[in-house]
Design an enzyme around this catalytic site. Structure first.
Site, PDB file in Angstrom:
ATOM      1  N   ASP A  89       3.339  -3.264 -11.752  1.00 40.71           N
ATOM      2  CA  ASP A  89       3.107  -3.504 -10.319  1.00 40.71           C
ATOM      3  C   ASP A  89       4.407  -3.590  -9.514  1.00 40.71           C
ATOM      4  OD1 ASP A  89       0.365  -3.512 -10.608  1.00 40.71           O
ATOM      5  OD2 ASP A  89       0.259  -5.673 -10.954  1.00 40.71           O
ATOM      6  N   LYS A 116      -2.744   3.614  -8.399  1.00 36.40           N
ATOM      7  CA  LYS A 116      -2.780   2.182  -8.062  1.00 36.40           C
ATOM      8  C   LYS A 116      -3.449   2.036  -6.687  1.00 36.40           C
ATOM      9  CE  LYS A 116      -1.265   0.333 -11.726  1.00 36.40           C
ATOM     10  NZ  LYS A 116      -2.164  -0.529 -12.479  1.00 36.40           N
TER      11      LYS A 116
HETATM   12  C1  S3P Z   1      -4.156  -6.064 -13.736  1.00 36.40           C
HETATM   13  C2  S3P Z   1      -3.729  -5.028 -14.513  1.00 36.40           C
HETATM   14  C3  S3P Z   1      -2.891  -3.937 -14.024  1.00 36.40           C
HETATM   15  C4  S3P Z   1      -2.229  -4.272 -12.700  1.00 36.40           C
HETATM   16  C5  S3P Z   1      -3.173  -4.927 -11.735  1.00 36.40           C
HETATM   17  C6  S3P Z   1      -3.758  -6.195 -12.326  1.00 36.40           C
HETATM   18  C7  S3P Z   1      -5.023  -7.101 -14.343  1.00 36.40           C
HETATM   19  O1  S3P Z   1      -3.697  -2.789 -13.837  1.00 36.40           O
HETATM   20  O2  S3P Z   1      -1.688  -3.118 -12.105  1.00 36.40           O
HETATM   21  O3  S3P Z   1      -2.497  -5.250 -10.528  1.00 36.40           O
HETATM   22  O4  S3P Z   1      -5.178  -8.181 -13.744  1.00 36.40           O
HETATM   23  O5  S3P Z   1      -5.550  -6.851 -15.441  1.00 36.40           O
HETATM   24  P1  S3P Z   1      -3.999  -1.780 -15.064  1.00 36.40           P
HETATM   25  O6  S3P Z   1      -4.642  -2.557 -16.107  1.00 36.40           O
HETATM   26  O7  S3P Z   1      -4.919  -0.743 -14.521  1.00 36.40           O
HETATM   27  O8  S3P Z   1      -2.665  -1.206 -15.444  1.00 36.40           O
END
Ligand code: S3P
Length: 441
Positions: free
Chosen positions: A326, A353
């Site tokens: 992130d 994203k």
């Molecule tokens: C998150 C996982 C991440 C991250 C998101 C929050 C989570 O996404 O980018 O802001 O809380 O599990 P991804 O699992 O798709 O990489």
């Protein structure tokens, strides 16, 4: 739409700041607390739009959640037990929160009722096949637009069976969705991830007594046969959500870039699956100090002290990308001030994203004079470049809006950020906290 104008700083950033609670952990406190038998008392919860979406969805599923707007960082989740959720009488609105939609997809797949997940337009454009497809292999019935890839998603709960799933991408959202489904599936669900995606679900579920086993990058979950304990700290006091390192990242980089600054950021989560930003900044030549380290909690925390320092370019790829997934909008800002080239590879995930974070970060930072080239799976920045004030756009992405705000502090004139209201998706009062004008420290 809200527009803010940021003026270059003519003084250092100094003092102590508490950034808001961790977004990932705040979502999970609601979702996992709901499945416990008993009350989960949670402090440090993040009162931001994404987490409110989860709060409203859990209430719509019949989970009583106490939340007093006068004390917005505290919630009390009255767990209904693993089999206590009830059919919602309307669609479930996940607003802009991908975490809400993907984790709920896994939870709802195994419930004995029908539900529909939807959200704002940007969320309805994000790919959901990555969760829906493995869940279908577990016998879930999930349909949606674009062949079942796009929300609204209609879920007809069904008895599930366990699978062994090799995740093609390292995603904590997908892993967590499958773990939640695994709690309801017959047999042992085995999930192998290609890299170390954040492990909050594993830590929190284990602390609640769930049958979760971790072996390197493989997680095993058994169907639940006993009740889950409510979420508490190991000593029985309320569960404390650490300050979000992904929010702290904006202040860390601001302190590094604004001359003569020194900031202490208190109680920041330092879970190793989340500290990629610190490793990246270290590679760029930065140092920092950790103080008050608390390693014995479910989620470790520390105070982080960081000051203005020169940076140099580096290459970021592989697992390090996953551990900082992130943080790339603010890493791009740091790279504009670093001596030499910073190259980010293996980060094609950034394209899906909240927005296309490769295209939009490059587009907006170029308006401020940055030398940044988008790549198919990352970007390349050449620095250092003096930034100039400009009119820029958040594209509806909270982290891009905050990264541009930090860039504006070191530009040579005022910067106007359009669509600034999205900062509240993860960081209420961002600008006041950054500048040290917020009252809650
Ligand atoms: C998150 C996982 C991440 C991250 C998101 C929050 C989570 O996404 O980018 O802001 O809380 O599990 P991804 O699992 O798709 O990489």
């Amino acid at each position: 739409m809200q527009t803010v104008t940021i003026h270059p700083l003519d003084h250092p950033l100094t003092g102590t700041r508490r950034v808001p609670g961790d977004k990932s952990i705040s979502h999970r406190a609601l979702i996992l607390g709901a499945l416990a038998e008993g009350v989960s008392d949670v402090v440090g919860w993040l009162p931001a739009a994404d987490c409110y979406a989860t709060l409203h969805v859990m209430r719509a599923l019949g989970v009583p959640v106490e939340h007093d707007p006068a004390m917005p960082t505290r919630i009390r989740v009255h767990g209904v037990g693993v089999h206590g959720l009830r059919e919602p009488d309307n669609v479930l609105d996940c607003d802009g929160s991908g975490t809400t939609m993907r984790l709920l997809c896994g939870l709802l797949a195994g419930q004995p009722f029908f539900s529909v997940l939807t959200g704002r337009e940007a969320l309805r454009r994000r790919p959901m096949r990555r969760v829906a497809e493995p869940l279908r292999r577990m016998d879930a019935s999930i349909d949606g637009r674009d062949g079942g890839n796009l929300a609204p998603l209609a879920i007809r709960g069904a008895p599930l069976h366990a699978i062994h799933y090799n995740m093609p991408i390292a995603s904590a959202q997908v892993k967590s969705a499958l773990m939640l489904a695994g709690l309801y599936a017959e047999g042992e669900t085995i999930i192998t991830q290609p890299g170390p995606a954040r492990d909050h679900t594993e830590r929190m579920l284990s602390a609640m007594g769930a049958p979760v086993h971790i072996d390197g990058n493989t997680v095993r979950v058994h169907s639940l046969r006993t009740a889950l304990h409510p979420l508490t700290a190991p000593d029985g006091s309320p569960f404390v959500v650490p300050a979000d390192i992904s929010s702290a990242a904006f202040l860390i980089v601001a302190a590094l870039l604004v001359p003569k600054s020194t900031l202490r950021l208190v109680d920041v989560g330092i879970n190793p699956t989340r500290t990629g930003i610190l490793d990246i900044l270290q590679r760029m030549g930065a140092t920092w100090t950790l103080d008050n380290v608390r390693a014995d909690a479910i989620e470790p925390t520390a105070d982080l002290i960081v000051q203005h320092q020169p940076l140099h370019g580096t290459t970021i790829d592989g697992d390090l990308v996953v551990r900082a997934i992130d943080e790339f909008p603010i890493i791009a800002v740091a790279a504009t001030q670093a001596e030499g080239e910073t190259i980010v590879r293996d980060a094609a995930e950034l394209r899906v994203k909240e927005t296309d974070r490769i295209g939009n970060v490059a587009r907006e930072l170029r308006k401020m004079g940055a030398e940044i080239e988008p790549l198919a799976d990352g970007f390349m920045v050449r620095g250092p470049t003096p930034l100039r004030g400009a009119v820029v756009d958040s594209h509806g992405d909270h982290r891009l809006a905050m990264a541009l705000t930090v860039a504006a502090l070191i530009a040579d004139g005022p910067t106007t950020v359009h669509g600034a209201e999205v900062m509240a998706d993860s960081f209420p009062n961002f600008i006041a906290t950054l500048l040290g004008e917020a009252h809650h420290v």
